[in-house]
Scaffold this motif. Sequence first.
Motif, PDB file in Angstrom:
ATOM      1  N   ASP A 176       0.455 -11.903  -5.856  1.00 14.67           N
ATOM      2  CA  ASP A 176       1.177 -11.358  -4.708  1.00 14.67           C
ATOM      3  C   ASP A 176       2.009 -10.179  -5.208  1.00 14.67           C
ATOM      4  O   ASP A 176       3.094 -10.361  -5.773  1.00 14.67           O
ATOM      5  CB  ASP A 176       2.074 -12.432  -4.083  1.00 14.67           C
ATOM      6  CG  ASP A 176       2.737 -11.951  -2.798  1.00 14.67           C
ATOM      7  OD1 ASP A 176       2.443 -10.814  -2.365  1.00 14.67           O
ATOM      8  OD2 ASP A 176       3.562 -12.696  -2.241  1.00 14.67           O
ATOM      9  N   VAL A 177       1.496  -8.974  -5.020  1.00 18.09           N
ATOM     10  CA  VAL A 177       2.177  -7.751  -5.481  1.00 18.09           C
ATOM     11  C   VAL A 177       3.316  -7.445  -4.507  1.00 18.09           C
ATOM     12  O   VAL A 177       3.087  -7.256  -3.313  1.00 18.09           O
ATOM     13  CB  VAL A 177       1.198  -6.568  -5.558  1.00 18.09           C
ATOM     14  CG1 VAL A 177       1.922  -5.314  -6.066  1.00 18.09           C
ATOM     15  CG2 VAL A 177       0.018  -6.908  -6.478  1.00 18.09           C
ATOM     16  N   LYS A 178       4.531  -7.400  -5.026  1.00 20.74           N
ATOM     17  CA  LYS A 178       5.707  -7.250  -4.164  1.00 20.74           C
ATOM     18  C   LYS A 178       6.011  -5.806  -3.792  1.00 20.74           C
ATOM     19  O   LYS A 178       6.656  -5.542  -2.779  1.00 20.74           O
ATOM     20  CB  LYS A 178       6.937  -7.846  -4.862  1.00 20.74           C
ATOM     21  CG  LYS A 178       6.813  -9.325  -5.228  1.00 20.74           C
ATOM     22  CD  LYS A 178       6.711 -10.205  -4.000  1.00 20.74           C
ATOM     23  CE  LYS A 178       6.898 -11.688  -4.331  1.00 20.74           C
ATOM     24  NZ  LYS A 178       5.981 -12.207  -5.332  1.00 20.74           N
ATOM     25  N   LYS A 179       5.594  -4.864  -4.601  1.00 16.80           N
ATOM     26  CA  LYS A 179       5.921  -3.456  -4.370  1.00 16.80           C
ATOM     27  C   LYS A 179       4.809  -2.572  -4.917  1.00 16.80           C
ATOM     28  O   LYS A 179       3.949  -3.035  -5.683  1.00 16.80           O
ATOM     29  CB  LYS A 179       7.244  -3.098  -5.046  1.00 16.80           C
ATOM     30  CG  LYS A 179       7.192  -3.190  -6.572  1.00 16.80           C
ATOM     31  CD  LYS A 179       8.536  -2.935  -7.213  1.00 16.80           C
ATOM     32  CE  LYS A 179       9.449  -4.126  -7.066  1.00 16.80           C
ATOM     33  NZ  LYS A 179      10.729  -3.953  -7.787  1.00 16.80           N
ATOM     34  N   GLU A 180       4.815  -1.316  -4.520  1.00 14.07           N
ATOM     35  CA  GLU A 180       3.824  -0.387  -5.075  1.00 14.07           C
ATOM     36  C   GLU A 180       4.151  -0.120  -6.537  1.00 14.07           C
ATOM     37  O   GLU A 180       5.305   0.106  -6.905  1.00 14.07           O
ATOM     38  CB  GLU A 180       3.817   0.929  -4.294  1.00 14.07           C
ATOM     39  CG  GLU A 180       2.739   1.894  -4.798  1.00 14.07           C
ATOM     40  CD  GLU A 180       2.596   3.137  -3.931  1.00 14.07           C
ATOM     41  OE1 GLU A 180       2.366   4.217  -4.499  1.00 14.07           O
ATOM     42  OE2 GLU A 180       2.719   3.017  -2.688  1.00 14.07           O
ATOM     43  N   MET A 181       3.119  -0.134  -7.366  1.00 19.16           N
ATOM     44  CA  MET A 181       3.288   0.075  -8.801  1.00 19.16           C
ATOM     45  C   MET A 181       2.220   1.045  -9.292  1.00 19.16           C
ATOM     46  O   MET A 181       1.036   0.857  -8.990  1.00 19.16           O
ATOM     47  CB  MET A 181       3.148  -1.247  -9.567  1.00 19.16           C
ATOM     48  CG  MET A 181       4.113  -2.326  -9.137  1.00 19.16           C
ATOM     49  SD  MET A 181       3.818  -3.886 -10.025  1.00 19.16           S
ATOM     50  CE  MET A 181       5.069  -4.935  -9.280  1.00 19.16           C
ATOM     51  N   SER A 182       2.631   2.030 -10.049  1.00 16.69           N
ATOM     52  CA  SER A 182       1.649   2.981 -10.582  1.00 16.69           C
ATOM     53  C   SER A 182       2.135   3.684 -11.849  1.00 16.69           C
ATOM     54  O   SER A 182       1.329   4.034 -12.716  1.00 16.69           O
ATOM     55  CB  SER A 182       1.275   4.027  -9.520  1.00 16.69           C
ATOM     56  OG  SER A 182       2.417   4.752  -9.126  1.00 16.69           O
ATOM     57  N   GLU A 183       3.429   3.876 -11.976  1.00 17.62           N
ATOM     58  CA  GLU A 183       3.956   4.694 -13.070  1.00 17.62           C
ATOM     59  C   GLU A 183       3.673   4.074 -14.441  1.00 17.62           C
ATOM     60  O   GLU A 183       4.067   2.952 -14.740  1.00 17.62           O
ATOM     61  CB  GLU A 183       5.467   4.893 -12.900  1.00 17.62           C
ATOM     62  CG  GLU A 183       6.062   5.868 -13.901  1.00 17.62           C
ATOM     63  CD  GLU A 183       7.539   6.142 -13.644  1.00 17.62           C
ATOM     64  OE1 GLU A 183       8.230   6.553 -14.589  1.00 17.62           O
ATOM     65  OE2 GLU A 183       7.996   5.927 -12.487  1.00 17.62           O
ATOM     66  N   LYS A 184       2.948   4.819 -15.268  1.00 16.65           N
ATOM     67  CA  LYS A 184       2.663   4.480 -16.661  1.00 16.65           C
ATOM     68  C   LYS A 184       1.882   3.178 -16.841  1.00 16.65           C
ATOM     69  O   LYS A 184       1.990   2.519 -17.883  1.00 16.65           O
ATOM     70  CB  LYS A 184       3.964   4.408 -17.476  1.00 16.65           C
ATOM     71  CG  LYS A 184       4.700   5.736 -17.564  1.00 16.65           C
ATOM     72  CD  LYS A 184       5.956   5.616 -18.408  1.00 16.65           C
ATOM     73  CE  LYS A 184       6.683   6.952 -18.490  1.00 16.65           C
ATOM     74  NZ  LYS A 184       7.924   6.856 -19.303  1.00 16.65           N
ATOM     75  N   ILE A 185       1.083   2.776 -15.853  1.00 20.45           N
ATOM     76  CA  ILE A 185       0.269   1.569 -16.032  1.00 20.45           C
ATOM     77  C   ILE A 185      -1.226   1.848 -15.835  1.00 20.45           C
ATOM     78  O   ILE A 185      -2.041   0.941 -15.974  1.00 20.45           O
ATOM     79  CB  ILE A 185       0.718   0.436 -15.083  1.00 20.45           C
ATOM     80  CG1 ILE A 185       0.600   0.842 -13.613  1.00 20.45           C
ATOM     81  CG2 ILE A 185       2.139   0.011 -15.419  1.00 20.45           C
ATOM     82  CD1 ILE A 185       0.891  -0.297 -12.644  1.00 20.45           C
ATOM     83  N   GLY A 186      -1.589   3.064 -15.508  1.00 25.55           N
ATOM     84  CA  GLY A 186      -3.006   3.444 -15.435  1.00 25.55           C
ATOM     85  C   GLY A 186      -3.739   3.006 -14.186  1.00 25.55           C
ATOM     86  O   GLY A 186      -4.928   3.258 -14.039  1.00 25.55           O
ATOM     87  N   VAL A 187      -3.046   2.311 -13.278  1.00 28.21           N
ATOM     88  CA  VAL A 187      -3.647   1.888 -12.013  1.00 28.21           C
ATOM     89  C   VAL A 187      -2.593   2.023 -10.912  1.00 28.21           C
ATOM     90  O   VAL A 187      -1.401   2.166 -11.197  1.00 28.21           O
ATOM     91  CB  VAL A 187      -4.155   0.430 -12.062  1.00 28.21           C
ATOM     92  CG1 VAL A 187      -5.300   0.272 -13.049  1.00 28.21           C
ATOM     93  CG2 VAL A 187      -3.017  -0.525 -12.393  1.00 28.21           C
ATOM     94  N   THR A 188      -3.047   1.982  -9.669  1.00 32.90           N
ATOM     95  CA  THR A 188      -2.126   1.977  -8.531  1.00 32.90           C
ATOM     96  C   THR A 188      -2.282   0.658  -7.784  1.00 32.90           C
ATOM     97  O   THR A 188      -3.384   0.314  -7.342  1.00 32.90           O
ATOM     98  CB  THR A 188      -2.402   3.144  -7.573  1.00 32.90           C
ATOM     99  OG1 THR A 188      -2.190   4.380  -8.270  1.00 32.90           O
ATOM    100  CG2 THR A 188      -1.476   3.088  -6.365  1.00 32.90           C
ATOM    101  N   LEU A 189      -1.187  -0.073  -7.676  1.00 33.75           N
ATOM    102  CA  LEU A 189      -1.194  -1.359  -6.996  1.00 33.75           C
ATOM    103  C   LEU A 189      -0.348  -1.247  -5.734  1.00 33.75           C
ATOM    104  O   LEU A 189       0.762  -0.710  -5.765  1.00 33.75           O
ATOM    105  CB  LEU A 189      -0.623  -2.461  -7.898  1.00 33.75           C
ATOM    106  CG  LEU A 189      -1.319  -2.652  -9.249  1.00 33.75           C
ATOM    107  CD1 LEU A 189      -0.577  -3.703 -10.076  1.00 33.75           C
ATOM    108  CD2 LEU A 189      -2.766  -3.056  -9.055  1.00 33.75           C
ATOM    109  N   THR A 190      -0.862  -1.756  -4.635  1.00 34.89           N
ATOM    110  CA  THR A 190      -0.150  -1.738  -3.366  1.00 34.89           C
ATOM    111  C   THR A 190       0.294  -3.145  -3.007  1.00 34.89           C
ATOM    112  O   THR A 190      -0.306  -4.129  -3.446  1.00 34.89           O
ATOM    113  CB  THR A 190      -1.044  -1.165  -2.250  1.00 34.89           C
ATOM    114  OG1 THR A 190      -2.265  -1.915  -2.192  1.00 34.89           O
ATOM    115  CG2 THR A 190      -1.360   0.302  -2.510  1.00 34.89           C
ATOM    116  N   PRO A 191       1.341  -3.275  -2.195  1.00 36.00           N
ATOM    117  CA  PRO A 191       1.875  -4.607  -1.864  1.00 36.00           C
ATOM    118  C   PRO A 191       0.860  -5.497  -1.146  1.00 36.00           C
ATOM    119  O   PRO A 191      -0.005  -5.030  -0.413  1.00 36.00           O
ATOM    120  CB  PRO A 191       3.065  -4.285  -0.941  1.00 36.00           C
ATOM    121  CG  PRO A 191       3.456  -2.893  -1.305  1.00 36.00           C
ATOM    122  CD  PRO A 191       2.165  -2.186  -1.632  1.00 36.00           C
ATOM    123  N   GLY A 192       0.986  -6.811  -1.392  1.00 37.19           N
ATOM    124  CA  GLY A 192       0.143  -7.795  -0.729  1.00 37.19           C
ATOM    125  C   GLY A 192      -0.562  -8.707  -1.710  1.00 37.19           C
ATOM    126  O   GLY A 192      -0.633  -8.413  -2.907  1.00 37.19           O
TER     127      GLY A 192
END
Length: 319
Positions: A176-192
């Motif tokens: 369950d991704v709580k927030k958008e994540m992208s900085e310095k991790i090589g992928v973009t994850l969106t909430p949900g």
Amino acid sequence: MDENYEEPILKRKKKRKLRLGRVILTCSMLVFIAAGLYSFVQYNAGKAIGKGNAIDPGSFKGDAIHPKYATIENYLLLGVDDDGSGKSRTDTMMVLSWNKSTGTMNVISFMRDIYAEIPGYKSYKLNTAYYLAGVQTVKDTITGMFGIPIHHYAIVDFENFESIVDIAFPKGVEIDVKKEMSEKIGVTLTPGKKKLNGKELLGYARFRADREGDFGRVTRQQEVISAMKDEALQPGMIMAAPKLAGAVSSFVQTDLSSKDEISRAISLVLKRGAKVETMTVPVEGTYSFNSYSHAGSVIEVDIEKNKEEISNFLEIPLE
């Protein structure tokens, strides 16, 4: 006349029972042999995938099992990241305590910026111990500071972690991704809620570009461990265990033998009722921030208070 007629019927029934027993025995033998061959082939297939990915952590000598706590084994789990120089620092440092009698697994995560007394060196951040002298020095540092007995270790490079996840969980691991994540991790994850593949799961565990920083990252690393355990308990996972064990034997450096890896991996998978409890060191209210010219910004911890919390968490006395 009646006796002569009944006798051959009884003999015929005995023959049928005998034949049925032989059929059952033969089928059981075939199933056993097939299962053994399947495990052997899958193990070698997994091992071949990771060929050439060995990590050299140096020598290791674990602590002896305490006779009063013979069912408890503690594993030092390290995730390393090569900075391009050929040397690695530990971005993830955990101790997994497995109580085989109760089926419980307790995971302690150590903040990488803990200001640590590293045997034979100056005090540095805890994640520097591996960079300086390998796995034994990490073990000696954690045991020396907190008194935790460590019996075995396992190290994985983060690139190999991605491959292990994709082999073990081809459909992904639910997070369950709580927030958008992208900085310095090589992928973009969106909430949900979504199934994350190996690269995405690693990115989720390593993200720290928010106000929580490393504390948030440690929490997500613990969440990933728990989610992977839950996925491992899904029906059909036992079929993937031999291949996974083979891949682990190549991707993960450990002091365990291949035979041990297979049996312990399967044992963990079969522990359907196993609970995973987590804690983070330092615990809340037992640390402060400081800075040193040779080490940078660090976390200074109250050793005795953390030892007390760890002892209560693991339910064992610490030295």
